[in-house]
Design a protein around this motif. Structure first.
Motif, PDB file in Angstrom:
ATOM      1  N   VAL A  36       0.868  -1.187   0.000  1.00  0.00           N
ATOM      2  CA  VAL A  36       0.000   0.000   0.000  1.00  0.00           C
ATOM      3  C   VAL A  36       0.893   1.221   0.000  1.00  0.00           C
ATOM      4  O   VAL A  36       1.798   1.342   0.844  1.00  0.00           O
ATOM      5  N   PHE A  38       0.732   5.041   0.663  1.00  0.00           N
ATOM      6  CA  PHE A  38      -0.209   5.885   1.398  1.00  0.00           C
ATOM      7  C   PHE A  38       0.320   7.323   1.401  1.00  0.00           C
ATOM      8  O   PHE A  38       1.133   7.713   2.237  1.00  0.00           O
ATOM      9  N   TYR A  40       0.360  11.363   1.788  1.00  0.00           N
ATOM     10  CA  TYR A  40      -0.258  12.406   2.618  1.00  0.00           C
ATOM     11  C   TYR A  40       0.483  13.720   2.349  1.00  0.00           C
ATOM     12  O   TYR A  40       1.615  13.695   1.851  1.00  0.00           O
ATOM     13  N   LEU A  55      -3.240   3.891  10.823  1.00  0.00           N
ATOM     14  CA  LEU A  55      -2.624   2.876   9.968  1.00  0.00           C
ATOM     15  C   LEU A  55      -1.683   1.988  10.791  1.00  0.00           C
ATOM     16  O   LEU A  55      -1.630   0.767  10.602  1.00  0.00           O
ATOM     17  N   SER A  71       4.190   4.742   3.728  1.00  0.00           N
ATOM     18  CA  SER A  71       3.618   6.088   3.687  1.00  0.00           C
ATOM     19  C   SER A  71       4.546   6.949   2.834  1.00  0.00           C
ATOM     20  O   SER A  71       5.752   6.691   2.754  1.00  0.00           O
ATOM     21  N   ARG A 121      -4.239  13.129  -0.569  1.00  0.00           N
ATOM     22  CA  ARG A 121      -4.301  11.901   0.223  1.00  0.00           C
ATOM     23  C   ARG A 121      -4.718  10.733  -0.677  1.00  0.00           C
ATOM     24  O   ARG A 121      -5.883  10.378  -0.756  1.00  0.00           O
ATOM     25  N   THR A 123      -4.321   6.720  -1.805  1.00  0.00           N
ATOM     26  CA  THR A 123      -3.973   5.385  -1.306  1.00  0.00           C
ATOM     27  C   THR A 123      -4.008   4.427  -2.491  1.00  0.00           C
ATOM     28  O   THR A 123      -5.022   4.355  -3.197  1.00  0.00           O
ATOM     29  N   TYR A 135      -7.516   1.985  -5.782  1.00  0.00           N
ATOM     30  CA  TYR A 135      -6.967   3.230  -5.256  1.00  0.00           C
ATOM     31  C   TYR A 135      -8.076   4.212  -4.943  1.00  0.00           C
ATOM     32  O   TYR A 135      -9.204   4.079  -5.423  1.00  0.00           O
ATOM     33  N   ARG A 144      -8.640   9.169   5.934  1.00  0.00           N
ATOM     34  CA  ARG A 144      -8.979   7.819   5.475  1.00  0.00           C
ATOM     35  C   ARG A 144      -9.123   6.869   6.661  1.00  0.00           C
ATOM     36  O   ARG A 144      -8.804   7.214   7.792  1.00  0.00           O
ATOM     37  N   LEU A 149      -9.316   0.197   4.596  1.00  0.00           N
ATOM     38  CA  LEU A 149      -8.211  -0.112   3.681  1.00  0.00           C
ATOM     39  C   LEU A 149      -7.821  -1.592   3.795  1.00  0.00           C
ATOM     40  O   LEU A 149      -7.585  -2.259   2.784  1.00  0.00           O
TER      41      LEU A 149
END
Lengths: 188, 220
Positions: A36, A38, A40, A55, A71, A121, A123, A135, A144, A149
């Motif tokens: 994933v 992620f 931000y 998360l 991330s 943001r 994902t 996504y 989120r 997720l």
């Protein structure tokens, strides 16, 4: 608007911060397992630690299903470390925090807001071949849900394994009984 | 026991064409089966099921129907925590085959085939599959959670219930998950068919009778 489903992750190489140490992460590190990405907007902001902490709360469950979390923000790995040093929420993060100051990843996934140098943001769920299977992209202030997720990753894994041989269920309490649909061809 | 004669034998769920087709299948039955259903006559789905069963049993002399109120159904030996609950009985014994909810939609197929497998010639089954089922040594309760619109589901229900018919250690029930939010919540049901063994091991997707037997053999 371009659809990213099925698109393969392009080559990249960035610096990252993970559990007190710096490391280099490239495309190869994201292959062979589910991932994933992620995105931000930036370190040292308010909503980010909330959802990054959320998360982290589910990180063990992601690992249990063979999914790694990355991330990504447009900060450097040094800023990630500074944030971890300054924030109790970030300090406990165990997954890898990628630094993307040049916007290589954010641009690749279409989440970079060029004039602000920040990422939306976004994902992105990638399969072990590095292809986007699902996504979502939120505007800056919309947080989120890590539990949702996790559900999406599990669903993506299931579909990858079983194809379309299951029926997604969305339960509607009180729904009427369906009229019988008798089809005995092949059964008798 | 509830007097079946007070229940309508003209269920709106079964149109003329469907009744004719089922009548044709039931014409092949050569043994007797008793359907015992536990229904709460204050509940809509139970009333619906009672009428459905009453209408269905009119289509064959080999099928008898007994309806029970929840308090009277506890001694039947079948799972009655999710009503309406319907069990198939053969030679006075519970076969381990049950249906929870109304088998409308695609599940009419598993219901009709279940009776055909029990009291008729039955579907062909390989010797290898029968032999494998014979290896089952541990009791197992299987829930097959379905949605009535799922075209993959009846095959799994039929297979699990066939195993139950051939193994006295296995019980297999169809559960219309739409009716039972407690199951949806407990087992996080997001897709069907979903096979739950002993309320513990959960498997999604269609599988052959051999594969399902293997899951039961592997179950702890």
């Amino acid at each position: 608007m371009e659809n990213l489903i099925g698109r393969e992750l392009e080559d990249f190489r960035v610096q990252a911060y993970c559990r007190g140490a710096f490391q280099e992460v490239s495309k190869g590190d994201l292959l062979g397992h589910w991932s994933v990405l992620f995105f931000y907007p930036a370190d040292f902001t308010f909503v980010c630690p909330t959802e990054l902490g959320d998360l982290q709360d589910f990180y063990e469950k992601f690992q249990e299903i063979g999914c790694e979390i990355y991330s990504v923000s447009e900060d450097t790995h040094f800023v990630h470390k500074a944030w971890a040093d300054a924030s109790e929420t970030i300090k406990r993060i165990q997954y890898t925090m990628l630094g993307d100051p040049a916007g290589v990843l954010a641009r690749q996934f279409g989440v970079l807001v060029e004039e602000e140098g920040q990422a939306l943001r976004g994902t992105f769920i990638l399969n072990p071949e590095g292809r986007v299977k699902a996504y979502e992209i939120h505007d800056m202030g919309i947080g989120r849900n890590a539990e949702e997720l996790l559900r999406k990753v599990q669903a993506a894994q299931f579909v990858e394994e079983h194809g379309d041989q299951v029926c997604p269920a969305k339960w509607k309490p009180g729904e009427e009984t369906l009229t019988p649909s008798l089809d005995l061809v092949g059964l008798l | 026991m509830i007097d079946c004669m007070q229940i309508s034998a003209d269920s709106p769920l079964l149109d003329e064409k469907t009744r004719e087709t089922i009548h044709g299948v039931f014409g092949k039955l050569n043994q007797d089966v008793v359907i015992k259903a536990v229904v709460d006559m204050k509940e809509e789905k139970s009333l619906e099921m009672a009428s459905f069963l009453r209408t269905l049993t009119e289509l064959s002399d080999h099928i008898a129907l007994e309806l029970y109120e929840p308090l009277d159904g506890a001694d039947l030996g079948m799972e009655i925590s999710h009503l309406p609950a319907t069990g198939l009985f053969f030679n006075g014994e519970y076969t381990g085959v049950s249906f929870h909810g109304v088998p409308g939609g695609k599940e009419i197929n598993s219901f009709v085939i279940g009776i055909y497998n029990l009291a008729g010639p039955g579907q062909e089954l390989s010797k290898a599959a029968v032999k494998k089922i014979g290896k089952l040594k541990r009791p197992a309760k299987v829930k097959v959670c379905v949605s009535l619109a799922c075209h993959h589901c009846p095959g799994v229900v039929i297979a699990c219930q066939r195993i139950a018919m051939l193994s006295p250690l296995v019980e297999a029930g169809m559960y219309d998950a739409n009716l039972y939010p407690d199951l949806v919540e407990k087992f996080k049901i997001e897709r069907v068919p979903l096979v739950i063994i002993n309320d513990k091991d959960v498997f999604a997707g269609p599988r052959s009778i051999e594969d399902l037997t293997q899951l039961l053999l592997d179950a702890k």
